[in-house]
Design a protein around this motif. Structure first.
Motif, PDB file in Angstrom:
ATOM      1  N   THR A   1      36.292  60.270  48.049  1.00  0.00           N
ATOM      2  CA  THR A   1      36.897  61.556  47.694  1.00  0.00           C
ATOM      3  C   THR A   1      38.089  61.875  48.585  1.00  0.00           C
ATOM      4  O   THR A   1      39.169  62.257  48.105  1.00  0.00           O
ATOM      5  CB  THR A   1      35.853  62.682  47.810  1.00  0.00           C
TER       6      THR A   1
ATOM      7  N   ALA B   1      33.966  57.024  32.631  1.00  0.00           N
ATOM      8  CA  ALA B   1      35.308  57.618  32.542  1.00  0.00           C
ATOM      9  C   ALA B   1      35.292  58.929  31.756  1.00  0.00           C
ATOM     10  O   ALA B   1      36.104  59.830  32.025  1.00  0.00           O
ATOM     11  CB  ALA B   1      36.272  56.627  31.904  1.00  0.00           C
TER      12      ALA B   1
ATOM     13  N   LEU C   1      33.226  56.208  39.044  1.00  0.00           N
ATOM     14  CA  LEU C   1      33.452  57.620  38.734  1.00  0.00           C
ATOM     15  C   LEU C   1      34.694  58.145  39.448  1.00  0.00           C
ATOM     16  O   LEU C   1      35.592  58.720  38.811  1.00  0.00           O
ATOM     17  CB  LEU C   1      32.228  58.446  39.131  1.00  0.00           C
ATOM     18  N   PHE C   2      34.766  57.944  40.752  1.00  0.00           N
ATOM     19  CA  PHE C   2      35.873  58.523  41.510  1.00  0.00           C
ATOM     20  C   PHE C   2      37.180  57.772  41.294  1.00  0.00           C
ATOM     21  O   PHE C   2      38.261  58.368  41.344  1.00  0.00           O
ATOM     22  CB  PHE C   2      35.499  58.632  42.989  1.00  0.00           C
ATOM     23  N   ASP C   3      37.101  56.489  41.020  1.00  0.00           N
ATOM     24  CA  ASP C   3      38.301  55.755  40.642  1.00  0.00           C
ATOM     25  C   ASP C   3      38.845  56.284  39.319  1.00  0.00           C
ATOM     26  O   ASP C   3      40.067  56.442  39.153  1.00  0.00           O
ATOM     27  CB  ASP C   3      37.985  54.262  40.535  1.00  0.00           C
ATOM     28  N   SER C   4      37.956  56.590  38.384  1.00  0.00           N
ATOM     29  CA  SER C   4      38.394  57.142  37.093  1.00  0.00           C
ATOM     30  C   SER C   4      38.971  58.540  37.255  1.00  0.00           C
ATOM     31  O   SER C   4      39.947  58.898  36.583  1.00  0.00           O
ATOM     32  CB  SER C   4      37.222  57.171  36.106  1.00  0.00           C
ATOM     33  N   ILE C   5      38.388  59.334  38.150  1.00  0.00           N
ATOM     34  CA  ILE C   5      38.911  60.685  38.385  1.00  0.00           C
ATOM     35  C   ILE C   5      40.347  60.616  38.893  1.00  0.00           C
ATOM     36  O   ILE C   5      41.195  61.429  38.530  1.00  0.00           O
ATOM     37  CB  ILE C   5      38.022  61.453  39.376  1.00  0.00           C
ATOM     38  N   ARG C   6      40.652  59.623  39.720  1.00  0.00           N
ATOM     39  CA  ARG C   6      42.027  59.506  40.234  1.00  0.00           C
ATOM     40  C   ARG C   6      42.971  58.854  39.219  1.00  0.00           C
ATOM     41  O   ARG C   6      44.160  58.686  39.474  1.00  0.00           O
ATOM     42  CB  ARG C   6      42.047  58.711  41.529  1.00  0.00           C
TER      43      ARG C   6
ATOM     44  N   VAL D   1      35.771  66.198  34.828  1.00  0.00           N
ATOM     45  CA  VAL D   1      36.073  66.586  36.209  1.00  0.00           C
ATOM     46  C   VAL D   1      37.572  66.815  36.374  1.00  0.00           C
ATOM     47  O   VAL D   1      37.998  67.800  36.995  1.00  0.00           O
ATOM     48  CB  VAL D   1      35.577  65.509  37.190  1.00  0.00           C
ATOM     49  N   GLN D   2      38.373  65.927  35.833  1.00  0.00           N
ATOM     50  CA  GLN D   2      39.832  66.075  35.913  1.00  0.00           C
ATOM     51  C   GLN D   2      40.278  67.401  35.309  1.00  0.00           C
ATOM     52  O   GLN D   2      41.135  68.096  35.862  1.00  0.00           O
ATOM     53  CB  GLN D   2      40.521  64.921  35.193  1.00  0.00           C
TER      54      GLN D   2
ATOM     55  N   ALA E   1      34.434  61.519  34.138  1.00  0.00           N
ATOM     56  CA  ALA E   1      35.594  61.735  34.992  1.00  0.00           C
ATOM     57  C   ALA E   1      36.640  62.627  34.313  1.00  0.00           C
ATOM     58  O   ALA E   1      37.295  63.443  34.971  1.00  0.00           O
ATOM     59  CB  ALA E   1      36.220  60.393  35.370  1.00  0.00           C
ATOM     60  N   GLU E   2      36.780  62.487  33.001  1.00  0.00           N
ATOM     61  CA  GLU E   2      37.751  63.306  32.273  1.00  0.00           C
ATOM     62  C   GLU E   2      37.423  64.788  32.384  1.00  0.00           C
ATOM     63  O   GLU E   2      38.315  65.630  32.548  1.00  0.00           O
ATOM     64  CB  GLU E   2      37.781  62.896  30.797  1.00  0.00           C
TER      65      GLU E   2
END
Length: 347
Positions: free
Chosen positions: A65, A32, A166-171, A38-39, A35-36
């Motif tokens: 994605t 996560a 990773l991508f779940d955390s990005i969303r 990336v956000q 992911a932060e």
């Protein structure tokens, strides 16, 4: 000294996956943090660089994605960088390099070039001290442990899970759909044993296999074909269910075995018509997935139902055991397929 038995490493590594999943989920907070970043960078496009089994994992992440993040995504062609010297403008692009070893020269070069061209780079590997991790700005450790068998099993499935987290955390997700995958993986392995044994008996002497799936399950179909080809030396080809009806179905007949990956959700629903057609042409269909009992098939390997977006993490498990069993039944050693090495170096 005990003599090594054919396939013992692959069998052991398949069995390790439930514990690996549970351990990876426990480390969700680490992922996560990546992911932060990336956000904060707000990429407008996502590119994936990978080879082999990792390429199938990258395709899965492409679906994540486009469906979960609603962002366009694509798979890079490494040779545009390594052979042709292409240097596209990658500002506002996220490049995710997926590699079990983190040692492939072409992926390393692509990652270095992408970072130079303005991309935010993330390495997803099973080797935390790899050159690829050093080249990327951020990294995610798959944490599957050393894999001794040449055919990737635990590193593939763990990479899928790492990419999902990773991508779940990005969303902005909390990983809820993955929370019990360790237990579900153990259940999948335990409850599929008899069906896998029957499938090995049924397909031991087959020469030609088509694998198919739609949506999130397409990467599983691709990985299934690779596993069958590299461990049992089968002529295995993978097609999207949609593409299968656009021409390849003409080659389907009573001598064709079709491995169909079908789980509950839109992808599985879209495969019904395809399997009706191939079943009607006399093909011997093996259906694997949580929707296996809802399609036309001669044999079924059920998998526990989950959210469709995490289904590929479980779907592949009985297929790995099928590949292992077929290889042994056909006189091979899935730990050491002929002509293959654990790390393939390309440029």
């Amino acid at each position: 000294m005990t003599e090594q038995q054919p396939g013992q490493h692959m069998a052991a590594e398949i069995a390790q996956q439930p514990a690996i999943f549970s351990g990876l989920i426990e480390r969700r907070a680490e992922i996560a943090k990546v992911a932060e970043v990336v956000q904060q960078r707000k990429p407008r496009f996502v590119l994936f660089a990978a080879r082999g089994s990792s390429d199938h994992a990258a395709l899965y992440a492409k679906y994540l994605t486009e469906v979960l993040l609603q962002l366009p995504a694509g798979l890079v062609s490494p040779s545009t960088t390594t052979l042709y010297g292409g240097k596209p403008d990658l500002r506002d692009v996220l490049l995710v390099s997926v590699s079990q070893s983190g040692g492939s020269p072409d992926l390393l070069e692509v990652t270095q070039a992408a970072r130079t061209q303005g991309a935010l780079t993330v390495a997803v590997t099973n080797t935390s001290d790899s050159p690829l991790n050093a080249a990327a700005e951020l990294s995610v450790d798959v944490g599957a442990g050393v894999e001794h068998a040449v055919a990737a099993t635990k590193t593939y499935s763990a990479t899928l899970l790492a990419l999902y987290l990773l991508f779940d955390s990005i969303r902005g997700g909390n990983g809820e759909h993955a929370a019990n995958l360790g237990d579900l993986a153990q259940s999948t392995l335990d409850t599929s044993t008899d069906a896998v044994t029957e499938a090995v008996r049924r397909y031991r002497f087959v020469d030609r296999v088509l694998t198919t799936g739609r949506g999130f399950s397409l990467p599983t179909a691709l990985e299934a074909a690779l596993k069958l080809a590299e461990t049992s030396y089968l002529g295995a080809r993978a097609y999207s269910g949609a593409d299968l009806l656009h021409g390849p179905v003409a080659a389907v007949d009573g001598e064709t075995a079709v491995l169909a990956v079908t789980s509950t959700g839109k992808g599985g629903d879209a495969l019904h018509e395809v399997l009706d057609v191939v079943h009607g042409r006399g093909a011997d269909v093996l259906a694997v997935g949580s929707a296996a009992d809802k399609v036309s098939a001669a044999l079924r390997i059920p998998v526990p139902e989950t959210a469709e977006e995490v289904a590929p993490i479980l779907e592949i498990l009985p297929i790995q055991n099928l590949a292992h069993g077929l290889a042994l039944a056909r006189g091979g050693d899935p730990d050491s397929p002929r002509g293959l090495k654990k790390v393939t170096r390309t440029r």
